[in-house]
Scaffold this motif. Structure first.
Motif, short mmCIF file in Angstrom:
data_model
loop_
_atom_site.label_atom_id
_atom_site.label_comp_id
_atom_site.label_asym_id
_atom_site.label_seq_id
_atom_site.Cartn_x
_atom_site.Cartn_y
_atom_site.Cartn_z
N LYS A 55 0.71 -1.43 -0.28
CA LYS A 55 -0.31 0.00 0.36
C LYS A 55 0.85 1.21 -0.17
N ASN A 56 1.42 1.17 0.87
CA ASN A 56 3.38 2.56 0.85
C ASN A 56 4.49 1.96 0.48
N ALA A 57 4.60 2.54 -0.09
CA ALA A 57 6.28 2.38 -1.08
C ALA A 57 6.73 3.23 -0.28
N VAL A 58 6.55 4.80 0.15
CA VAL A 58 7.82 5.48 0.34
C VAL A 58 8.31 5.45 1.44
N GLY A 59 9.65 5.09 1.67
CA GLY A 59 10.55 5.75 2.76
C GLY A 59 11.38 6.83 2.60
N HIS A 60 11.18 7.25 4.39
CA HIS A 60 11.81 8.70 4.16
C HIS A 60 12.24 8.58 5.68
N ILE A 61 13.64 8.98 5.85
CA ILE A 61 14.57 8.96 7.54
C ILE A 61 15.44 9.74 7.35
N SER A 62 14.70 11.15 8.16
CA SER A 62 15.93 11.82 8.22
C SER A 62 17.08 11.59 9.18
N LEU A 63 18.99 11.97 9.23
CA LEU A 63 19.79 11.48 10.00
C LEU A 63 19.54 13.31 10.31
N SER A 64 19.86 13.20 11.78
CA SER A 64 20.94 14.41 12.56
C SER A 64 21.84 14.25 13.44
N PHE A 65 22.73 15.26 13.01
CA PHE A 65 23.84 14.84 13.78
C PHE A 65 23.82 15.65 14.64
N SER A 66 25.13 16.21 15.58
CA SER A 66 25.07 17.58 16.69
C SER A 66 26.14 17.97 16.05
N PRO A 67 25.74 19.70 16.62
CA PRO A 67 26.56 21.17 15.61
C PRO A 67 27.85 20.51 16.17
N LYS A 68 28.23 19.92 17.17
CA LYS A 68 29.41 19.93 17.89
C LYS A 68 30.22 18.44 17.04
N ASP A 69 30.03 17.76 15.97
CA ASP A 69 29.92 17.15 14.83
C ASP A 69 30.41 17.46 13.74
N ALA A 70 29.83 19.07 13.67
CA ALA A 70 30.11 19.26 12.39
C ALA A 70 31.28 19.26 12.16
N ASP A 71 32.31 19.64 12.35
CA ASP A 71 34.18 19.41 11.27
C ASP A 71 34.14 18.98 10.91
N LYS A 72 33.87 16.90 12.01
CA LYS A 72 34.24 15.97 11.34
C LYS A 72 33.58 15.66 9.65
N LEU A 73 32.06 16.05 10.23
CA LEU A 73 31.31 15.34 9.18
C LEU A 73 31.30 16.01 7.72
N THR A 74 32.65 15.74 7.36
CA THR A 74 32.00 15.23 5.60
C THR A 74 31.46 15.05 4.95
N ASP A 75 31.11 15.35 3.67
CA ASP A 75 30.16 14.99 2.81
C ASP A 75 30.41 13.41 2.66
N ALA A 76 31.26 12.86 1.89
CA ALA A 76 32.13 11.59 2.36
C ALA A 76 31.58 11.27 3.64
N LYS A 77 31.70 11.58 4.71
CA LYS A 77 32.00 11.28 6.33
C LYS A 77 30.39 10.70 7.06
N MET A 78 30.13 11.40 6.70
CA MET A 78 28.21 11.41 6.67
C MET A 78 27.43 10.74 5.18
N THR A 79 27.82 10.07 4.23
CA THR A 79 27.50 9.29 3.71
C THR A 79 28.26 8.59 3.51
N GLY A 80 29.39 7.88 4.43
CA GLY A 80 29.83 5.80 4.85
C GLY A 80 28.74 6.14 5.79
N ILE A 81 28.49 7.22 6.60
CA ILE A 81 27.81 6.60 7.85
C ILE A 81 26.15 6.18 7.79
N ALA A 82 25.77 6.78 6.73
CA ALA A 82 24.14 6.84 6.44
C ALA A 82 23.79 5.54 4.71
N ARG A 83 24.98 4.97 4.52
CA ARG A 83 25.36 3.36 3.91
C ARG A 83 24.95 3.17 4.47
N GLU A 84 26.24 2.88 6.15
CA GLU A 84 26.19 1.43 6.84
C GLU A 84 25.03 1.96 7.92
#
Length: 362
Positions: A55-84
């Motif tokens: 009936k409902n095929a839409v999946g939607h999840i937001s992944l949020s991180f602390s502003p304290k982690d902003a420096d370490k969360l490059t696009d590559a890092k965030m993508t790797g965490i999201a894939r895991e």
């Protein structure tokens, strides 16, 4: 790291939302052709035809991180965490779009995926919220991300309904609970803040097994607000408070004060007994045994000679223990003296009546 499961029913609306103009950046995509929204939506809808019964095929999840982690969360890092995250959540072999948003101070991304897999299989959402919480904690620890302790760290200003109301109820219960000794106390204090309290019952019995809190036309079970606010947890909390009673300060009196009270009590008992004998009341009908003991002091009626009104025996506000025992001692002494005078007066009248009684000669 916090994952939020977002309910959606339309690929067009969901993809259109995550693809914010000048405020988003695509991190990864599979099975669809970005960046045109219409093309991506068409690709997603085409795959749903492999499993039309879902009936409902839409999946939607937001992944949020602390502003304290902003420096370490490059696009590559965030993508790797999201894939895991996707792998651990069982979101595999299906179409997906991963987009990073740039409109907030805290780093976050949105994952949109098709619950109809590449081979027509269903991507399960069973217990998805429980699994989501567990996976987020595991990844937070694994990647050394900042872990916000408890709901107190949640930014209330960014919440939308019904989460906004849920957190308002959470804050109210947490604030009120420390000053409540029972369910009745909690209900009253929450009602003052516009929060209703109702209960779930076991079958047709009157045994409570759940609690519901309501505000702004939203109703939540206690466990949904917080595990500590389930009926079982709160009821256990109140039962423990009922078992633990605050220690009562024991009054301390000087030896002289205690001696004075004992002497006054002895006089009172003697005068009390003598008064009843003088008016021909059988001594065995007069209960003197309870005098000075917890539970009772035998007092004649307050309108009788030597009577003491019961309210006079109570400790007054602001009265110290020594002041209290001195006042009671004086009351008892005065009562004893009054009863002695009453007994003597009664004897005098009897003697006078006997002396004036006419003698009958034979």
């Amino acid at each position: 790291m916090i994952g939020k499961i977002i309910s959606c029913s339309s690929f067009a609306g969901t993809v259109g939302y995550v693809m914010k103009k000048d405020q988003s950046r695509i991190l990864a995509a599979e099975g669809i052709a970005p960046p045109d929204v219409r093309d991506m939506v068409r690709d997603l809808k085409d795959q749903t035809l492999l499993n039309p019964r879902l009936k409902n095929a839409v999946g939607h999840i937001s992944l949020s991180f602390s502003p304290k982690d902003a420096d370490k969360l490059t696009d590559a890092k965030m993508t790797g965490i999201a894939r895991e995250y996707m792998e651990r959540m069982g979101i595999r072999d299906t179409q997906f779009l991963l987009v990073r948003h740039l409109d907030q101070a805290h780093p976050h991304c949105h994952l949109v995926y098709n619950r109809v897999g590449n081979n027509g299989q269903t991507i399960s959402d069973k217990n998805i919220k429980i699994r989501n919480g567990k996976v987020c904690k595991e990844l937070t620890a694994k990647h050394g991300l900042y872990y916000a302790k408890g709901k107190e760290q949640v930014n209330r200003d960014r919440l939308r309904e019904p989460d906004k109301t849920k957190y308002e109820i959470y804050d109210a219960i947490r604030h009120c609970l420390s000053g409540c000794q029972s369910w009745g106390n909690l209900e009253t204090r929450l009602q003052e803040q516009g929060i209703t309290t109702s209960y779930k019952y076991c079958g047709q019995t009157d045994r409570k097994q759940g609690v519901l809190f309501g505000k702004n036309d939203f109703t939540f079970s206690g466990s949904k607000i917080d595990r500590a606010f389930s009926y079982t947890s709160l009821n256990r909390h109140f039962e423990q408070l009922q078992r633990v009673r605050p220690s009562v300060e024991q009054p301390r009196y000087s030896a002289q004060s205690v001696g004075n009270l004992k002497a006054a009590a002895d006089s009172y008992r003697s005068a009390f007994s003598g008064l009843f004998k003088s008016v021909n009341v059988p001594e065995e009908s007069v209960n003197l045994g309870a005098f000075g003991l917890k539970g009772g002091v035998p007092l004649p009626p307050s309108d009788f000679s030597g009577g003491i009104a019961p309210e006079l025996m109570k400790r007054r506000i602001g009265e110290s223990h020594e002041e209290y025992i001195a006042r009671i001692t004086a009351l008892i002494q005065a009562a004893a003296e009054a009863m002695l005078v009453a007994a003597a007066e009664h004897k005098r009248k009897l003697k006078e009546r006997k002396a004036n009684k006419p003698k009958i000669g034979f």
